[in-house]
Design an enzyme around this catalytic site. Structure first.
Site, PDB file in Angstrom:
ATOM      1  N   GLU A  59      34.204  43.229  34.626  1.00  0.00           N
ATOM      2  CA  GLU A  59      34.971  43.135  36.125  1.00  0.00           C
ATOM      3  C   GLU A  59      33.210  43.751  37.333  1.00  0.00           C
ATOM      4  O   GLU A  59      33.144  42.784  38.430  1.00  0.00           O
ATOM      5  CB  GLU A  59      35.945  43.948  35.661  1.00  0.00           C
ATOM      6  CG  GLU A  59      36.519  43.862  35.809  1.00  0.00           C
ATOM      7  CD  GLU A  59      37.200  44.207  34.086  1.00  0.00           C
ATOM      8  OE1 GLU A  59      37.891  44.370  33.582  1.00  0.00           O
ATOM      9  OE2 GLU A  59      36.498  44.451  33.809  1.00  0.00           O
ATOM     10  N   CYS A  93      35.522  50.138  36.872  1.00  0.00           N
ATOM     11  CA  CYS A  93      36.099  49.479  37.696  1.00  0.00           C
ATOM     12  C   CYS A  93      37.234  49.255  38.616  1.00  0.00           C
ATOM     13  O   CYS A  93      36.667  48.253  39.573  1.00  0.00           O
ATOM     14  CB  CYS A  93      36.463  48.155  36.122  1.00  0.00           C
ATOM     15  SG  CYS A  93      35.201  47.647  35.196  1.00  0.00           S
TER      16      CYS A  93
END
Length: 136
Positions: A59, A93
């Protein structure tokens, strides 16, 4: 592409393709992610390192690719992991996604078998710390 479903399917397909390029020799937990800004799609895999803290999630890599291309806002992220169930982004993330997408960012996660779940980022990261918390 036409319509929201086609957009989501294209985003997930990019995450699935990125997963194929993952470098995860230690955990063997391959992850691909893709982000979009309402047009372009930017995908990237996770990259592990023998010095585990130096590993980088898919991510964050996808966000970095988008930022390197000059984009500063994303509206959605798709993540395809190796778990039996759809695996949402880790806490770190989620924080990076919040920086570039805010609370309404759409998070779409899919398992290798095709099971899919969708959340708004604010449901995964309630009461998030963000740019609004810093002095002007």
């Amino acid at each position: 592409m036409s319509g929201p479903r086609a957009d989501v399917d294209a985003l997930v397909a990019a995450a699935r393709a990125a997963r194929e390029r993952a470098y995860a020799p230690y955990s063997n937990f391959l992850v691909g992610a893709a982000v979009t800004d309402d047009g372009e799609i930017f995908g990237a895999p996770n990259i592990e390192n023998a010095s585990y803290p130096m590993s980088v999630c898919a991510e964050r890599n996808a966000v970095a690719v988008a930022v390197a291309a000059g984009h500063r806002r994303i509206r959605a992220v798709a993540v395809v992991g190796s778990g039996e169930a759809p695996t949402p982004p880790c806490g770190g993330c989620r924080q990076v996604l919040y920086e570039f997408g805010g609370p309404g960012l759409t998070v779409i996660c899919e398992s290798p078998s095709g099971e899919r779940r969708t959340w708004a980022l604010e449901d995964l990261l309630p009461a998030a710390f963000g740019p609004h918390d810093l002095p002007a």
